[in-house]
Design a protein around this motif. Sequence first.
Motif, PDB file in Angstrom:
ATOM      1  N   PRO A 157       0.812  -1.224   0.000  1.00 53.62           N
ATOM      2  CA  PRO A 157       0.000   0.000   0.000  1.00 53.62           C
ATOM      3  C   PRO A 157       0.847   1.276   0.000  1.00 53.62           C
ATOM      4  O   PRO A 157       0.504   2.238  -0.674  1.00 53.62           O
ATOM      5  CB  PRO A 157      -0.821  -0.113   1.290  1.00 53.62           C
ATOM      6  CG  PRO A 157      -0.878  -1.572   1.571  1.00 53.62           C
ATOM      7  CD  PRO A 157       0.431  -2.140   1.072  1.00 53.62           C
ATOM      8  N   GLN A 177       2.092   1.892  -3.507  1.00 52.02           N
ATOM      9  CA  GLN A 177       0.982   2.227  -4.398  1.00 52.02           C
ATOM     10  C   GLN A 177       0.503   3.655  -4.166  1.00 52.02           C
ATOM     11  O   GLN A 177       0.129   4.343  -5.112  1.00 52.02           O
ATOM     12  CB  GLN A 177      -0.161   1.227  -4.220  1.00 52.02           C
ATOM     13  CG  GLN A 177       0.192  -0.130  -4.785  1.00 52.02           C
ATOM     14  CD  GLN A 177      -0.853  -1.193  -4.474  1.00 52.02           C
ATOM     15  OE1 GLN A 177      -1.790  -0.964  -3.725  1.00 52.02           O
ATOM     16  NE2 GLN A 177      -0.672  -2.373  -5.052  1.00 52.02           N
ATOM     17  N   ASP A 178       0.554   4.107  -2.913  1.00 49.31           N
ATOM     18  CA  ASP A 178       0.140   5.479  -2.612  1.00 49.31           C
ATOM     19  C   ASP A 178       1.126   6.507  -3.139  1.00 49.31           C
ATOM     20  O   ASP A 178       0.719   7.550  -3.654  1.00 49.31           O
ATOM     21  CB  ASP A 178      -0.016   5.682  -1.095  1.00 49.31           C
ATOM     22  CG  ASP A 178      -1.246   5.002  -0.537  1.00 49.31           C
ATOM     23  OD1 ASP A 178      -2.131   4.606  -1.330  1.00 49.31           O
ATOM     24  OD2 ASP A 178      -1.320   4.858   0.700  1.00 49.31           O
ATOM     25  N   PRO A 184       1.798   5.537  -7.848  1.00 51.50           N
ATOM     26  CA  PRO A 184       0.757   4.754  -8.528  1.00 51.50           C
ATOM     27  C   PRO A 184       1.118   4.371  -9.965  1.00 51.50           C
ATOM     28  O   PRO A 184       0.627   3.367 -10.481  1.00 51.50           O
ATOM     29  CB  PRO A 184      -0.472   5.661  -8.473  1.00 51.50           C
ATOM     30  CG  PRO A 184       0.055   7.030  -8.229  1.00 51.50           C
ATOM     31  CD  PRO A 184       1.344   6.861  -7.483  1.00 51.50           C
TER      32      PRO A 184
END
Length: 166
Positions: free
Chosen positions: A118, A121-122, A125
């Motif tokens: 996560p 991905q934050d 992206p």
Amino acid sequence: MRPSFLLAIFVVFVAAAGVARAEDQHVGYYYPPPDVMEDYEARAPLLDGNSRSRRLTFIDGIIKEIASRPYPPTYAIFAKGAEAEKLIIVGVRDGFYDTIYRTRALMAAMTALTRATPLFQDIDPDQHYTFFDLCYMLGFKQLTITNGREFAHQIHFVAPKLEAAK
């Protein structure tokens, strides 16, 4: 050769080894002197709020991912240094991570592994950053990969030119 010449060569060699060990106290304990040393200029900025705790949490996440796999791990990963700023990856099975090419392949695999997190991905992206970039962003100063026997590859993380100029 003359004994005094051989003694002089020996003294220079011992002095050089002492300087190298003084700079990196983990040489000879966790890994041999690095065969390959390189600087990596990060393409991403440092994250705000970096801390020893954040780096150790990152390592814990990787360890949990490795432990969840149905096969034995090929490496151990941990952080050392007063601020956990030195990332170390040690091959725990023979035949792994004993060449520059195998260590680079591991780093490509680590990029894939961390891109699924996560955090990655934050902050990325579009998936432009590598494992090295993430290490820098978290405040790691160096990464050493070794087969745990005679080969070590060490990367020192360098600030992006724009960040270094500030």
